[in-house]
Design an enzyme around this catalytic site. Structure first.
Site, mmCIF file in Angstrom:
data_model
loop_
_atom_site.group_PDB
_atom_site.id
_atom_site.type_symbol
_atom_site.label_atom_id
_atom_site.label_comp_id
_atom_site.label_asym_id
_atom_site.label_seq_id
_atom_site.Cartn_x
_atom_site.Cartn_y
_atom_site.Cartn_z
ATOM 1 N N ASP A 336 0.834 -1.192 0.000
ATOM 2 C CA ASP A 336 0.000 0.000 0.000
ATOM 3 C C ASP A 336 0.875 1.252 0.000
ATOM 4 O OD1 ASP A 336 -2.707 1.285 0.466
ATOM 5 O OD2 ASP A 336 -1.649 1.969 2.258
ATOM 6 N N GLU A 373 1.557 -0.428 -5.032
ATOM 7 C CA GLU A 373 0.679 0.688 -5.338
ATOM 8 C C GLU A 373 1.634 1.871 -5.473
ATOM 9 O OE1 GLU A 373 -3.415 2.731 -3.659
ATOM 10 O OE2 GLU A 373 -1.818 2.299 -2.238
#
Length: 708
Positions: A336, A373
């Site tokens: 993330d 990401e």
């Protein structure tokens, strides 16, 4: 003669040098703190005990080696509950925030128990750490090691997948609940589940009260090494460890890999106003990126930023990744806000960041999928440039370009072609293959596929933030009426658009990621930021599986085709040059008239001809040629098959404008195109034809007699 008996199979376990280590005579406790002047171990008998039953001081001479405090405590066993407590300077201007009264979570804790306990004395009492004994019987389970190019990812939330009553699962919202639904996952044909965060995060606030906004998604880490206790069916301390492993083993038995969404960019301790729970009270200036020595840099948008490129934090992250891979048999990770890992200890973006390179090169993670990401909340956007060939990326450009094309945005024809062909503009220059692109149109963050074609505007008032939260740039449309509609015309276009986008996603070069529920039209009622909605807005409604069996059949057929056809999952980029000796380019682009496509024209209609791969890439000769016809205009269009296809026999595979069962032909045996080679493609739809050419027989090789 005695025969040597085979030894029982030994499972490799990874032991970290820190945390609590169970030994024959007790437990070894080890924790890092450079600036602490004293360290204490707090032992508890029960989860809800407000005060420890025993406090043991670390001897600063005998129990400290360098910056590591380590002590063996005899007589302790599996299930022992504990905290740390550290004394040291309170000097925020220089990064120190020691609090001798704070009860601290072990950064390497393998499990937590309980929740925050009510406080009347101002002392925060976080969940307790649990000593864990790893005796799980994996029964020979191994990592599946699916090739990345053959992967189909299904992003899902452990709790939300089975929490609804409609799931009819007794251990609802749990790891064990997922096991009961594995037959459904297997029937879809997906090869991997990507689980939204399952490491520990807060269930209540630091005062023991119910959170004002439920932390449903889990992007607020509290203990990186521990599975979330809230997803365990049993409430026994440490039960989540065993239940999580049961789930992984069962998924592997079904041929499904497990990828974890990990959040190594911030923690739940927040900024200067946040509680001291763990890292702040052990070595604040090491674990966090600080500005001016005292303020928390907020590249995560969550109050603080983990100092990922500090050697101590790098070491912790590596131990954590190995822990999940070897002790939980995890197959991969999605990082993330991974661009934060590209920031140095002062927050500057740096080339060749050591953290990113080391993850790619770590020999213990060599067969592990790593997905970034590739952006953060402070403006960094590294899609196409994150790491080396080992790193795949969530391709945000793919999401936006495919949405834009099917919505009918002008100037998106070339962008769609580039994304369909694997995004060579982003990855080829760095020597990275098409499967570095994780293609997605929806994710947990944003509209569901159903809502993408149902709402122009977000509907987030239920989040309690007056609609300020959530992205305003959704590239969505309602096609005539906002929200659910009974108008046949509106519903027809929406049905087509859902099939259009799912078809594009599942047949593009690269790796597709499908979001849980998109295959059956799950809706969040227009909420595009359901992070705090632990209710029916977020939960999987299993009634939709029965209601939308036609769409599920459609998705299954696409996935099955993708898995069977190397034509749509190349390991190398398409070149536009002929394949083998056929004199047909591996990819060709045509106008609806069947002539070479003029990329300068603004019409949103085209034909993509993708030839079967060469025998070097497809030694079995199973690949078929595929013709894709795209019509994103508001008018029905006639498409003429180009001359290169004249001598081939074709069958319809997909028609997104047709009603089921004629929307897809799972055996690739649909109607032949008209004899005049002119195919009508209705507005807002696409058609796909597959050729009937039998696989080319393998070329026999001459026998070679070796010299003696």
């Amino acid at each position: 003669m005695l025969m040597k008996q085979p030894c029982p199979e030994q499972q490799f376990a990874y032991q970290t040098p820190y945390g609590s280590t169970l030994q024959d005579t007790g437990v070894q406790f080890s924790v890092f703190s450079r600036s602490a002047t004293a360290m204490r171990l707090l032992l508890y008998n029960k989860v809800n005990d407000l005060e420890p039953s025993e406090i043991i001081e670390f001897d600063p001479i005998k129990d400290r080696r360098g910056d590591i405090w380590s002590m063996h405590v005899p007589g302790l066993a599996h299930g022992q509950l504990y905290h740390y407590q550290a004394s040291g300077p309170w000097d925020p201007e220089h990064g120190h925030r020691f609090d001798a009264t704070a009860r601290l979570i072990d950064p390497y804790a393998q499990a937590l128990a309980g929740t925050y306990l009510p406080s009347t004395d101002g002392i925060v009492r976080p969940p307790k750490c649990v000593v864990i004994e790893d005796t799980f019987d994996w029964e020979g389970d191994r990592h599946l090691r699916h090739d990345m190019s053959e992967t189909v990812i299904y992003e899902m939330h452990v709790r939300g997948f089975t929490k609804s009553r409609t799931a009819k699962v007794k251990p609802a919202g749990s790891y064990l609940g997922v096991i009961e639904k594995i037959p459904y996952l297997k029937s879809l044909g997906i090869t991997a589940v990507e689980l939204m965060p399952v490491n520990e995060f807060p269930i209540r606030d630091p005062h023991g009260k119910k959170l004002e906004r439920a932390n449903y998604w889990g992007y607020d880490p509290m203990a990186f090494f521990s599975p979330h206790r809230g997803y365990a069916h049993s409430k026994e301390p440490g039960a989540q460890v065993n239940e999580f492993k049961q789930m992984v083993k069962a998924l592997h038995a079904a041929g499904i890999e497990v990828i974890l969404d990990v959040v190594f960019n911030h923690t739940c301790e927040g900024n200067e106003q946040g509680p001291t729970l763990s890292f702040k009270g052990l070595e604040n200036q090491v674990y966090y990126i600080l500005s001016e020595g005292q303020h928390y840099s907020n590249y995560s948008g969550c109050g603080n930023t983990l100092n990922g490129n500090h050697p101590v934090v790098r070491e912790m992250i590596f131990h954590c990744l190995r822990h999940w891979v070897y002790n939980y048999h995890i197959d991969g990770f999605r990082f993330d806000l991974a661009s934060i890992l590209s920031r140095d200890t002062k927050g500057n973006l740096i080339p060749n960041p050591p953290m990113v390179e080391m993850i790619a090169e770590d020999p213990m993670l060599a067969n592990t999928k790593v997905i970034a990401e590739a952006w953060d909340a402070a403006g960094a956007y590294q899609v196409g440039s994150f790491g080396n060939h080992r790193w795949a990326e969530w391709n945000g450009r793919y999401r936006d370009d495919v949405r834009g094309f099917w919505r009918g945005d002008g100037g998106t024809l070339g962008a769609l072609a580039t994304r369909l062909a694997g995004s060579s503009d982003l990855y080829e220059h760095a020597g990275r293959p098409p499967h570095c692109s994780i293609n997605f149109i929806t994710s947990h963050d944003g509209f569901t596929m159903n809502d993408l074609v149902t709402y122009k505007e977000k509907r987030n008032l239920a989040n309690g933030e007056d609609g300020r939260d959530g992205d305003n740039h959704n590239i969505s449309d309602n096609y005539g009426e906002e929200g659910p509609s009974r108008k046949k015309g509106v519903r027809t276009i929406r049905d087509r658009q859902v099939r259009n986008m799912l078809t594009t996603l599942l047949l593009s070069q690269g790796v597709p990621m499908l979001v849980s529920g998109d295959e059956c039209r799950r809706t969040q009622k227009g909420n595009n930021n359901a992070y705090c909605q632990d209710n029916d807005i977020s939960w999987f409604d299993w009634r939709l599986v029965e209601k939308n069996t036609d769409l599920i059949r459609f998705v299954k057929s696409l996935i099955e085709f993708r898995k069977a056809q190397p034509t749509v999952r190349r390991r190398e980029f398409l070149t536009g040059r002929p394949v083998d000796g056929r004199m047909i380019p591996d990819v060709s682009w045509y106008s609806p008239a069947g002539t070479p496509l003029d990329w300068g024209q603004h019409e949103l209609a085209m034909v993509a001809y993708i030839a079967a791969p060469s025998r070097a890439d497809d030694p079995e000769g199973a690949g078929r040629d595929v013709v894709m016809m795209f019509n994103s205009t508001g008018q029905n269009r006639d498409f003429t098959l180009p001359e290169v296809e004249r001598n081939m026999k074709w069958n319809l595979f997909v028609d997104t404008a047709a009603e089921s069962p004629k929307d897809v032909y799972p055996q690739w045996d649909g109607p032949r195109p008209p004899s005049n080679r002119v195919v009508e493609v209705p507005c807002h739809s696409m058609k796909i034809y597959v050729n009937q050419i039998e696989p080319v027989a393998k070329i026999s090789q001459p026998t070679v007699t070796e010299g003696r």
